[in-house]
Enzyme design. Structure first.
Site, PDB file in Angstrom:
ATOM      1  N   GLY A 156      -9.674  -1.845  70.953  1.00  0.00           N
ATOM      2  CA  GLY A 156     -10.433  -1.406  72.292  1.00  0.00           C
ATOM      3  C   GLY A 156     -11.150  -0.440  71.915  1.00  0.00           C
ATOM      4  O   GLY A 156     -10.705   0.777  70.981  1.00  0.00           O
ATOM      5  N   ARG A 238       2.282  -1.173  75.696  1.00  0.00           N
ATOM      6  CA  ARG A 238       2.448  -0.757  76.217  1.00  0.00           C
ATOM      7  C   ARG A 238       4.049  -1.805  75.443  1.00  0.00           C
ATOM      8  O   ARG A 238       4.390  -1.841  74.747  1.00  0.00           O
ATOM      9  CB  ARG A 238       2.390  -2.215  76.936  1.00  0.00           C
ATOM     10  CG  ARG A 238       1.006  -1.730  78.188  1.00  0.00           C
ATOM     11  CD  ARG A 238       1.949  -0.634  79.542  1.00  0.00           C
ATOM     12  NE  ARG A 238       1.444  -0.601  80.009  1.00  0.00           N
ATOM     13  CZ  ARG A 238       0.802   0.670  79.580  1.00  0.00           C
ATOM     14  NH1 ARG A 238       0.251   1.385  79.129  1.00  0.00           N
ATOM     15  NH2 ARG A 238      -0.547   1.412  81.471  1.00  0.00           N
ATOM     16  N   GLU A 267      10.256   1.468  81.144  1.00  0.00           N
ATOM     17  CA  GLU A 267      11.131   2.557  80.763  1.00  0.00           C
ATOM     18  C   GLU A 267      11.620   3.409  82.559  1.00  0.00           C
ATOM     19  O   GLU A 267      11.373   2.538  83.043  1.00  0.00           O
ATOM     20  CB  GLU A 267       9.097   3.027  81.003  1.00  0.00           C
ATOM     21  CG  GLU A 267       8.372   2.410  79.463  1.00  0.00           C
ATOM     22  CD  GLU A 267       7.102   2.893  79.662  1.00  0.00           C
ATOM     23  OE1 GLU A 267       6.883   3.608  81.281  1.00  0.00           O
ATOM     24  OE2 GLU A 267       6.644   2.914  78.184  1.00  0.00           O
ATOM     25  N   HIS A 286       6.854   7.977  77.388  1.00  0.00           N
ATOM     26  CA  HIS A 286       5.078   7.760  77.611  1.00  0.00           C
ATOM     27  C   HIS A 286       3.881   8.658  78.169  1.00  0.00           C
ATOM     28  O   HIS A 286       3.491   9.146  79.576  1.00  0.00           O
ATOM     29  CB  HIS A 286       5.037   7.113  78.757  1.00  0.00           C
ATOM     30  CG  HIS A 286       3.608   5.540  79.276  1.00  0.00           C
ATOM     31  ND1 HIS A 286       4.184   4.601  80.076  1.00  0.00           N
ATOM     32  CD2 HIS A 286       2.555   6.120  78.698  1.00  0.00           C
ATOM     33  CE1 HIS A 286       3.372   3.572  79.868  1.00  0.00           C
ATOM     34  NE2 HIS A 286       2.269   4.406  79.139  1.00  0.00           N
TER      35      HIS A 286
HETATM   36  C1  DGY Z   1      -2.330   4.288  80.980  1.00  0.00           C
HETATM   37  O1  DGY Z   1      -3.641   4.256  81.284  1.00  0.00           O
HETATM   38  O2  DGY Z   1      -2.674   3.445  80.278  1.00  0.00           O
HETATM   39  C2  DGY Z   1      -1.151   4.364  80.236  1.00  0.00           C
HETATM   40  O3  DGY Z   1      -0.336   4.158  78.989  1.00  0.00           O
HETATM   41  C3  DGY Z   1      -0.807   6.703  80.481  1.00  0.00           C
HETATM   42  O4  DGY Z   1      -2.093   6.686  80.811  1.00  0.00           O
END
Ligand code: DGY
Length: 327
Positions: A156, A238, A267, A286
């Site tokens: 993506g 993730r 997390e 993160h």
């Molecule tokens: C998101 O935006 O999904 C990222 O993991 C944090 O910016």
């Protein structure tokens, strides 16, 4: 007429909050840690809008407790914290923040790749532990990035932005993407590739998949066993995309060389998680999208979605546009 109430689950950049305040009665959670689920549940009862973060679980129970909710705006591109199917069933549009964080996140994925390949955190520890005695031909030798093969899983926006950076490093780029068109992949200078082949050939594997039921533990013991013993795994997607127990075993047994993780499951990662004891696992909290400018843009975008939802207009970036079909 009573004003729309909006709850924002954390302090955001002031410019974004000031703008939102002009459209609603605003309630901002001022604590450093997220509100407990019970607090969210209670507040939900009177809300027209909820501007939340990826730390806030918005599930069916919460949505059922929010009969007046007109909009859910997530300040993140990922939205696995939200039960989107349930929101759609209730006709509630869900907004996210794609695009504005692409380059910043790709920069960071590449920074992790480079830090792990060239052993930067280890090198810093080496000095601080008083181990630097001389220049030595083999000490802290890492892996070359230039000319190496990078496997990108998920092609993506962010996966493609990582590919652009990899091109500058003369890397061979393989990608396995279930949705991606072959033309788009080739135009980005990448080669479409089966998953197993990508894992076998790549010196670096970088993950850019959303977390869904079908991508949970996408990288597990089988996939790790296909990777080269010299390979490095990078995850800025993730935590749940990797089976962390399997990763720990692979790293401990040196079945792969190293991993660099911006995201973990759960997390924050508990301090007694064995991954934190490994020298070949770099873990950061993160922060791939954490540049000042990008976080400001994300906040503004989340506010745009929230305001549009309060007004009954189409959200500029909506993850469940099907809600408009029934209107
Ligand atoms: C998101 O935006 O999904 C990222 O993991 C944090 O910016």
């Amino acid at each position: 007429m009573s004003q729309n109430k909006v709850f924002v689950t954390r302090e955001l950049p002031a410019a974004a909050l000031d703008r939102l305040a002009q459209h609603c009665e605003l309630d901002v959670w001022g604590e450093f840690l997220p509100p407990d689920y019970a607090i969210l549940l209670k507040k939900a009862q009177s809300l027209s809008g909820l501007l939340c973060l990826l730390t806030d679980r918005v599930d069916a129970r919460l949505l059922a407790a929010a009969p007046q909710l007109k909009v859910l705006s997530n300040m993140a591109v990922g939205y696995d914290n939200i039960d989107v199917a349930e929101a759609s069933a209730r006709g509630i549009p869900v907004g996210n923040t794609p695009g504005v964080l692409t380059e910043t996140s790709a920069d960071f994925a590449f920074a992790l790749l480079m830090a792990a390949a060239r052993r930067i955190p280890e090198a810093q520890r080496y000095i601080k532990q008083g181990k630097w005695q001389t220049w030595h031909p083999t000490v802290l030798s890492g892996r070359d990035i230039y000319g190496a093969c990078l496997g990108i899983l998920g092609f993506g926006r962010i996966g493609q932005a990582v590919a652009r950076r990899a091109s500058g490093f003369g890397m061979r780029i393989l990608t396995h993407s279930r949705g991606g068109s072959e033309e788009r992949i080739l135009a980005a200078g990448a080669e479409p590739c089966g998953l197993d082949e990508l894992l076998r050939q790549s010196d670096f594997v970088s993950l850019h998949l959303p977390l869904t039921e079908s991508t949970r533990h996408f990288i597990g013991a089988r996939e790790l066993s296909l990777m080269k013993p010299s390979a490095i795994l990078i995850n800025t997607a993730r935590g749940g995309v990797i089976d962390q127990a399997a990763l720990y075993e692979a790293l401990r047994e040196r079945a792969i060389l190293a991993a660099a993780l911006d995201v973990t499951d759960p997390e924050p990662i508990p301090l007694d998680n064995p991954l934190l004891r490994l020298d070949n696992c770099l873990v950061v909290p993160h922060i791939a999208s954490a540049s000042v400018a990008t976080r400001e843009k994300m906040a503004q975008m989340a506010v745009d979605n929230c305001i549009a939802g309060l007004r009954g207009e189409r959200l500029p970036t909506c993850v469940n546009p099907e809600v408009y079909a029934s209107r």
